[in-house]
Each structure stands twice: as C-alpha cells, then as structure tokens.
Design an enzyme around this catalytic site. Structure first.
Site, PDB file in Angstrom:
ATOM      1  N   GLU A 112       0.709  -1.200   0.115  1.00 16.32           N
ATOM      2  CA  GLU A 112      -0.030   0.021   0.158  1.00 16.32           C
ATOM      3  C   GLU A 112       0.895   1.397   0.089  1.00 16.32           C
ATOM      4  O   GLU A 112       0.526   2.422  -0.485  1.00 16.32           O
ATOM      5  CB  GLU A 112      -0.989   0.058   1.222  1.00 16.32           C
ATOM      6  N   SER A 198      18.636  -7.896  -9.614  1.00 14.68           N
ATOM      7  CA  SER A 198      17.493  -7.968 -10.610  1.00 14.68           C
ATOM      8  C   SER A 198      17.870  -8.979 -11.707  1.00 14.68           C
ATOM      9  O   SER A 198      16.752  -9.543 -11.958  1.00 14.68           O
ATOM     10  CB  SER A 198      17.376  -6.390 -10.818  1.00 14.68           C
ATOM     11  N   HIS A 327       3.041 -10.128  -9.632  1.00 14.85           N
ATOM     12  CA  HIS A 327       4.386 -10.416  -9.706  1.00 14.85           C
ATOM     13  C   HIS A 327       4.994  -9.215  -8.915  1.00 14.85           C
ATOM     14  O   HIS A 327       5.898  -9.660  -8.383  1.00 14.85           O
ATOM     15  CB  HIS A 327       4.837 -10.380 -11.149  1.00 14.85           C
ATOM     16  N   SER A 328       4.431  -8.034  -9.131  1.00  8.35           N
ATOM     17  CA  SER A 328       5.305  -6.845  -8.578  1.00  8.35           C
ATOM     18  C   SER A 328       4.322  -5.857  -8.656  1.00  8.35           C
ATOM     19  O   SER A 328       3.197  -5.883  -8.910  1.00  8.35           O
ATOM     20  CB  SER A 328       6.731  -6.454  -9.006  1.00  8.35           C
TER      21      SER A 328
END
Length: 436
Positions: A112, A198, A327-328
């Site tokens: 959030e 990443s 996923h993200s």
C-alpha cells in the site's frame, strides 16, 4: 522415510514398457529368438553412462515415466501424522507461524505504501510464506543464502529486523545498500544473505562457485540457492546444475514453482514433468515438495541439508506453490489470469493450513491470532513511520565503494559534482539528504 523420495541419476524412474526388457538382459549372454542375434554384456560401455542394450526401437518421452511424487505432511484432514524423527518443539512451531504472519502483514503495508507513492517498487511474498520460513528454519546461520527477490522470510527468520527491511525499501541513510538498490533487494553480510540482484538467475552459478569453495575448504556448511521456475529456463540455471553435479558441490537448489514467471504460466513455459525431473537428468538428488505445507518444506530441507553436507553433493527441491499476489507493483495479474483462479488458491494458503494444524494440536486459538496480528501490525507501522522520516544518504555515496581507494578520475567527478551543487543549490532538496 524421506530419503526414499530423493532420486539419484533417475534410477528410480523407470520405463513402464521397457521394464520387462531390462530383466531379459540381466544374464551374461542372451539369445534373441525373434532376430536370432546374440547380445553380449561384454559390449563396450559408454563413458559416464550406465545403460543396457536393446533391439527395440523406442523413443522416450514424459508419458513413459511416472510423475515425481510431491512430499506432503499437512493433508486435508486434521489428523496429521508427523514423521517419527520430526524434531520441532512447540516453541519453534509457534515461531514459524509468527514469522509467516509477520511477513504477510509487512507485505500488505509496504504494498500500500508503494501504491501511495511513498516507495518506488515492491514485491509481495503472499502465498509463498511456507517455502521461505520452512526452509530457513531448517538451515544454519553458517549456511550462505543466495536468494532471488521473494525470500524476505528467510532474512526475517535470521532476525533481520522490521526496521532494516523498512530502511532498505525507503532507501534512507541507514539502508545498508546506501540507497543504491531497488526496494526488496535485500542483503546482509552478518546474516550470510548475499545481496539480491535484479538480473534473472545470476545467483545460481555464483552460488555453485561458493559451494565449490566450501567443498575445497572442508567447511561443514552448505549453500542454499532460491529461484523461480521462470529462472530455470535461463541458461545460467542449466550451467549451474551441471557444474554443481560434476563438481559435487554442497548446495541446495530451491525452486519455488509458483505457476507464473511474471505473466507466462508454467504451462506455456516448459513441457515435461516440471523442474524436479531435470535433477536426476543432471545427476542431482531431487525431491518435489508441497510448497504450501510449511512442515513438509522444513522436513525436506533439513534432510536435504544433511545429505548435502554428508555426501558433499547437490540437492534440488522443487516446491510447488501458487503466487497469489501480483508479480510486483508493476504488474496487474488479472490481465493474464482469472480472479476465480486466484480466489480458489486463496482457500489453500500456507498460513491457513498451518494455523488449522496448530489449532488442532492445541497450540493456537482465535484470541492468540487476533493479538498476534494487532501486535505485528503495530510494530510494522512504527518502523514504517520512522523509516519514512529518516534522511536520504549523502549524495557523495554515489561515488564511494566502487574502489577500495578512490582513484583520480572518480575524485575528479566528486569535485565536479560539488561545484555543480554549490552553483545550483536552490534546485536541490539538500535538506532531505544526510550531510557528509
């Protein structure tokens, strides 16, 4: 019990239609009456391959094999039968649940936070808590962790504080990566948790290299390397498996098969019997486990670690789970999967299953659950508020840690930046950054 589930060189995977043929060639000299040919076991063997000879032309595919079974402890009934050598005491059983709840609540608040624009990026662990906490509880602090980006629970189990998670996600001056990493790219030298990167799958060959160093040094520890089923399609994964097998490195590969590699489902991504089937093909001890069953993950990982250290050889665990969240924060999963599918898996979450078990053995109740949720939420919100107020790292950190001793050309860049800031100071919010 669990050792029987591990597979070595595929010896326990047999061809149904060829099994009788294998029995026929057991003697030293067999006459084939159909072709009048003589087959001798004295024929030259092939380097690295143990095989039999047959005159039946047959191509092999996945239909010839039984699928690898999935190891499970927490079944659908409440009468769970724990393995005889299961060693977790009540304190650890409750700690496992507390950590699962903590990572779940932290995810909701930070997700959030990103939606409100307070942090730039986030990835949740929803639905995969059992893999992280269950495996982390089965290894030692001396074991080095190479993670991907959905293993925050492993760090949490190793007592990485909520504040440290928040500092990293907010990239403030107390962030150990000094604001240079994207959120959720955690790392901790003191906890033997290698910083996440990443680029997909880069951690696998790196982890094997470290495992080989462990073997050479004789250290009584292993490496545990996490990756998703999507990463298994990268070339780095195959190179890592082969190096680990041929060099016989003490490493546990944990593949969390959550059904989706971002928007690509596992059905579209590969054929065959999942990821676990690749293990025996490379010569790796392998097991498939129910990744939504925290006790099964823990038990399998503990057995894998013992085998890994005792034999100094690799182990592959395929943990079957489901990625309930997106996923993200850059992803909207409803674009490629139905809400009905997500709702279905929400009924079988690892937290729900484990809480049902704890309640059935009298270790947990509704009142304790409410108190835990309120307590964790309060502590996460306090850390959240503190991390958000902290200053950003000094801008000079852009130039540090590249070299042990800063070379001339980097010093020149620092001086150039200093002049630029002095000239255009009013255009930069320097009050938000820590001074040198």
């Amino acid at each position: 019990m669990i050792e029987k589930t591990f597979l070595r060189y595929g010896k326990q995977m047999y061809l149904k239609n060829v099994f009788t043929q294998m029995q026929r060639f057991c003697s030293s000299k067999i006459t084939n009456t159909e072709t009048n040919s003589i087959i001798n076991t004295g024929d030259p063997s092939f380097l690295g391959i143990q095989t039999i000879f047959t005159n039946e032309l047959k191509f092999v595919n996945k239909e010839c094999y039984d699928p690898l079974p999935t190891f499970r402890i927490l079944n659908s009934s409440k009468s769970v039968q724990l393995p005889k050598d299961f060693e977790l005491n009540e304190e650890i059983l409750i700690k496992i649940y507390r950590k699962m709840i903590t990572i779940n609540i932290m995810d909701k608040i930070l997700y959030e936070s990103q939606r409100q624009g307070r942090i730039s990026f986030y990835m949740t662990n929803t639905g995969e808590e059992a893999i992280q906490i269950g495996s982390a509880a089965a290894i030692n602090l001396e074991d080095i962790v190479y993670a991907q980006y959905r293993e925050a629970g492993v760090l949490l189990w190793r007592d990485h504080s909520i504040m440290e998670f928040m500092n990293q996600c907010y990239s403030n001056h107390e962030d150990t990566s000094k604001g240079r990493q994207m959120p959720v790219h955690y790392g901790s030298k003191k906890l033997n948790f290698v910083t996440i990167s990443s680029p997909l799958t880069t951690q696998l060959p790196q982890a094997v290299g470290t495992a080989y160093a462990f073997k050479r040094s004789g250290k009584e520890a292993c490496i545990i390397c996490y990756f998703g089923e999507g990463a298994s399609s990268e070339g780095d994964a195959h190179a890592a498996f082969n190096f680990a097998a041929t060099l016989e490195c003490p490493i546990i590969f944990v593949c969390r098969n959550n059904g989706y590699a971002i928007s690509t489902s596992s059905v579209e991504q590969f054929k065959g019997d999942g990821i676990a089937a690749r293990g025996p093909a490379y010569g790796i001890h392998t097991i498939r486990v129910d990744g939504n069953d925290v006790l099964a993950v823990h038990y399998a990982t503990k057995a894998a670690r013992q085998l890994c250290i005792k034999e100094r050889k690799p182990v592959l665990i395929e943990a079957m789970t489901y990625r309930i969240g997106h996923h993200s924060t850059s992803d909207d999963s409803t674009a490629y999967r139905s809400t009905t599918e997500i709702d279905h898996w929400n009924c079988y979450t690892p937290i729900t299953r484990y809480r049902t078990y704890l309640e059935s053995v009298g270790l947990w109740c509704e009142q304790q659950d409410q108190q835990l949720n309120e307590s964790v939420k309060k502590s996460v919100l306090i850390a959240f508020a503190e991390a958000e107020k902290k200053l950003k790292p000094c801008w000079k950190e852009l130039f540090t840690d590249v070299y042990h001793t800063m070379p001339k050309h980097i010093r020149k860049q620092v001086q150039s930046m200093e002049k630029h800031i002095a000239e255009f100071e009013e255009h930069y919010p320097l009050h938000l950054f820590k001074e040198a």
